[in-house]
Scaffold this motif. Structure first.
Motif, short mmCIF file in Angstrom:
data_model
loop_
_atom_site.label_atom_id
_atom_site.label_comp_id
_atom_site.label_asym_id
_atom_site.label_seq_id
_atom_site.Cartn_x
_atom_site.Cartn_y
_atom_site.Cartn_z
N MET A 162 8.71 -48.93 -49.45
CA MET A 162 7.36 -49.91 -50.10
C MET A 162 6.00 -49.11 -49.83
O MET A 162 5.89 -48.28 -49.02
N SER B 137 3.38 -51.06 -50.55
CA SER B 137 2.49 -52.08 -50.03
C SER B 137 3.28 -53.20 -49.61
O SER B 137 4.54 -52.88 -49.44
N THR C 251 4.06 -55.79 -51.30
CA THR C 251 4.94 -56.27 -52.32
C THR C 251 5.33 -55.30 -53.51
O THR C 251 6.11 -55.76 -54.39
N GLU C 252 4.93 -54.01 -53.18
CA GLU C 252 5.14 -52.83 -54.59
C GLU C 252 5.78 -51.85 -53.64
O GLU C 252 5.56 -51.48 -52.65
N GLY C 253 6.91 -51.28 -54.40
CA GLY C 253 7.83 -50.19 -53.92
C GLY C 253 7.92 -49.13 -54.97
O GLY C 253 7.84 -49.42 -56.24
N VAL C 254 8.72 -47.95 -54.61
CA VAL C 254 9.12 -47.15 -55.86
C VAL C 254 10.62 -46.54 -55.29
O VAL C 254 10.63 -46.32 -54.01
N ASP D 258 9.22 -52.84 -62.30
CA ASP D 258 7.77 -53.09 -62.78
C ASP D 258 7.19 -51.69 -63.29
O ASP D 258 6.89 -50.95 -62.67
N ARG E 16 9.24 -47.95 -60.40
CA ARG E 16 8.39 -49.04 -59.69
C ARG E 16 9.15 -50.15 -59.42
O ARG E 16 9.64 -50.56 -60.75
N PHE E 17 8.90 -51.09 -58.49
CA PHE E 17 9.49 -52.32 -58.24
C PHE E 17 8.59 -53.17 -57.46
O PHE E 17 7.50 -52.56 -56.90
N ARG E 18 8.79 -54.53 -57.60
CA ARG E 18 7.88 -55.62 -56.80
C ARG E 18 8.52 -56.67 -56.35
O ARG E 18 9.84 -56.90 -57.05
N THR F 12 9.30 -60.11 -55.65
CA THR F 12 9.15 -61.59 -56.13
C THR F 12 9.41 -62.69 -55.07
O THR F 12 8.78 -64.05 -55.42
#
Length: 181
Positions: A59, A61, A63-66, A105, A139-141, A143
């Motif tokens: 992660m 943040s 809400t966002e990761g890679v 993402d 990247r992903f987020r 939900t």
């Protein structure tokens, strides 16, 4: 004498390749137990894993990761690119299956450009990555508020060195996402 040695080596490679097609599970077990396949009449050994895949995710943040898929190629080996002509080798394909509560993402990115050259074996110009390490990232987020289960990554690929090619292979990686501190 050199001609006979060359022909003997070609026949040995053909027989080993045929045996691999006929009994791949047993041959893999034998090779892995020995740490490599020794071919009589040839110096050294052929590694059982010249192309190794690993996955990781973290992660960035709340809400966002890679997610990162890394491939390590032994010296002299290359991995074919993601776009191949009809009748060419198996292109590298990487797909991510995100669990419920997580979505992609953006697009898949690669840290190195491919080399483009004419390939005598396939009789056409091909793209590939030379030995070393290549990283594919996506990247992903989230939900939903909590971090869901693991990410599944499916990799289909083919690689060669200057003497032989691996049969097209599929690897499945299950990647656990690390939390940020």
């Amino acid at each position: 004498e050199d001609y006979l040695n060359d022909m003997r080596i070609k026949w040995i490679y053909a027989l080993v390749s045929l045996a691999a097609m006929l009994q791949p599970a047993q041959m893999d077990a034998d090779i892995n137990a020995q740490g490599g396949a020794h071919i009589p009449g040839m110096a050294g050994s052929v590694s059982s894993t010249p192309i190794v895949w690993e996955g990781s995710a973290h992660m960035m943040s709340s809400t966002e990761g890679v997610a990162t898929v890394t491939v390590k190629l032994e010296p002299g080996w290359h991995l074919y690119g993601m776009r191949m002509p009809q009748g060419g080798p198996q292109p590298t394909q990487i797909s991510f299956e995100f669990p419920s509560g997580m979505e992609a993402d953006g697009r898949l990115t690669v840290n190195r450009a491919t080399t483009r050259k004419y390939d005598d074996m396939f009789g056409t110009e091909l793209e590939y990555w030379d030995g070393g390490e290549i990283r594919f990232t996506r990247r992903f987020r989230l939900t939903e508020g909590t971090l869901p289960g693991r990410i599944k990554c499916v990799v289909r690929f083919m690689g060669c060195d200057d003497r032989t090619c691996l049969q097209p292979q599929t690897k499945e990686l299950y990647i656990t996402v690390k939390q940020t501190n």
